[in-house]
Write a protein that holds these residues in place. Sequence first.
Motif, PDB file in Angstrom:
ATOM      1  N   ILE A 158       0.848  -1.185   0.000  1.00 23.20           N
ATOM      2  CA  ILE A 158       0.000   0.000   0.000  1.00 23.20           C
ATOM      3  C   ILE A 158       0.891   1.245   0.000  1.00 23.20           C
ATOM      4  CG2 ILE A 158      -1.658   1.321   1.369  1.00 23.20           C
ATOM      5  CD1 ILE A 158      -2.782  -1.351   2.355  1.00 23.20           C
ATOM      6  N   GLY A 159       0.595   2.183  -0.894  1.00 25.55           N
ATOM      7  CA  GLY A 159       1.380   3.400  -1.020  1.00 25.55           C
ATOM      8  C   GLY A 159       2.451   3.325  -2.091  1.00 25.55           C
ATOM      9  N   TRP A 160       2.614   2.168  -2.712  1.00 31.78           N
ATOM     10  CA  TRP A 160       3.639   1.952  -3.738  1.00 31.78           C
ATOM     11  C   TRP A 160       3.528   2.933  -4.895  1.00 31.78           C
ATOM     12  CZ3 TRP A 160       2.106   0.606  -8.718  1.00 31.78           C
ATOM     13  CH2 TRP A 160       3.110   0.267  -9.619  1.00 31.78           C
ATOM     14  N   SER A 161       2.302   3.266  -5.290  1.00 31.16           N
ATOM     15  CA  SER A 161       2.117   3.984  -6.550  1.00 31.16           C
ATOM     16  C   SER A 161       2.579   5.432  -6.513  1.00 31.16           C
ATOM     17  CB  SER A 161       0.646   3.949  -6.964  1.00 31.16           C
ATOM     18  OG  SER A 161      -0.143   4.703  -6.074  1.00 31.16           O
ATOM     19  N   VAL A 162       2.632   6.058  -5.329  1.00 32.48           N
ATOM     20  CA  VAL A 162       3.045   7.461  -5.283  1.00 32.48           C
ATOM     21  C   VAL A 162       4.517   7.575  -5.679  1.00 32.48           C
ATOM     22  CG1 VAL A 162       3.067   9.581  -3.928  1.00 32.48           C
ATOM     23  CG2 VAL A 162       1.336   7.845  -3.471  1.00 32.48           C
ATOM     24  N   GLY A 163       5.353   6.751  -5.074  1.00 30.47           N
ATOM     25  CA  GLY A 163       6.765   6.714  -5.459  1.00 30.47           C
ATOM     26  C   GLY A 163       6.950   6.212  -6.880  1.00 30.47           C
ATOM     27  N   ALA A 164       6.123   5.251  -7.308  1.00 30.30           N
ATOM     28  CA  ALA A 164       6.224   4.725  -8.672  1.00 30.30           C
ATOM     29  C   ALA A 164       5.883   5.800  -9.701  1.00 30.30           C
ATOM     30  CB  ALA A 164       5.298   3.525  -8.839  1.00 30.30           C
ATOM     31  N   THR A 165       4.889   6.634  -9.371  1.00 25.40           N
ATOM     32  CA  THR A 165       4.540   7.738 -10.268  1.00 25.40           C
ATOM     33  C   THR A 165       5.707   8.705 -10.391  1.00 25.40           C
ATOM     34  OG1 THR A 165       2.193   7.559  -9.721  1.00 25.40           O
ATOM     35  CG2 THR A 165       2.938   9.663 -10.609  1.00 25.40           C
ATOM     36  N   LEU A 166       6.335   9.033  -9.266  1.00 30.48           N
ATOM     37  CA  LEU A 166       7.500   9.907  -9.269  1.00 30.48           C
ATOM     38  C   LEU A 166       8.610   9.320 -10.142  1.00 30.48           C
ATOM     39  CD1 LEU A 166       9.458  12.104  -8.238  1.00 30.48           C
ATOM     40  CD2 LEU A 166       9.754  10.739  -6.161  1.00 30.48           C
ATOM     41  N   GLY A 167       8.941   8.059  -9.927  1.00 31.52           N
ATOM     42  CA  GLY A 167      10.039   7.435 -10.660  1.00 31.52           C
ATOM     43  C   GLY A 167       9.762   7.270 -12.136  1.00 31.52           C
TER      44      GLY A 167
END
Length: 209
Positions: A61-70
């Motif tokens: 949970i929360g993976w996608s925020v950092g994934a969006t950044l990267g």
Amino acid sequence: MPLKCEKNEPLRVNILFKHIQEMLGGDTAVIAETGDSWFNCQKLRLPENCGYEFQMQYGSIGWSVGATLGYAQAVPDKRVIACIGDGSFQVTAQDVSTMIRCGQRSIIFLINNGGYTIEVEIHDGPYNVIKNWNYTGLVEAIHNGQGKCWTAKVWTEEQLTDAIGTATGTEKDSLCFIEVIVHKDDTSKELLEWGSRVSAANSRPPNPQ
């Protein structure tokens, strides 16, 4: 196909994803957060060269925020469209700061249904109720007048259409954050089935070795 929304009717998740479908092209990429976005994004028809990322191996949970950044930093020629639940966003919200600092122009749909819906379907309890944030206010505070960032909060299809028009029009070079308010029980049938299966698996007695 979702039923047509009446004027000023509360927004439904399937209506949201109908509009996200229309936004997709070869110059976009989709990031699907852990939870109901897993299942709703799987139904999208991806045009040629449209990127798509999700992870189900660990269900972080929360993976996608950092994934969006990267992803946006690595592929600047694509506009990233991220679908993130409110509970997941609370885990890694601070990554928005770096998105703005790097001048990224992703579109984040923050799906606010008032809690950890995926956990509710596995094992409900008071720990799945989270404090509601003023999400657009938080992003505006992080923005702090530095860089390009635009936010909107929507309750109806008409408001959603206007927000998407702005995000793909006058604010096409900004990080766009659209908070979508939906009912807490508005979930996909796939999540309901998956949650019941995981719940059953979790409640099995230990297997003696």
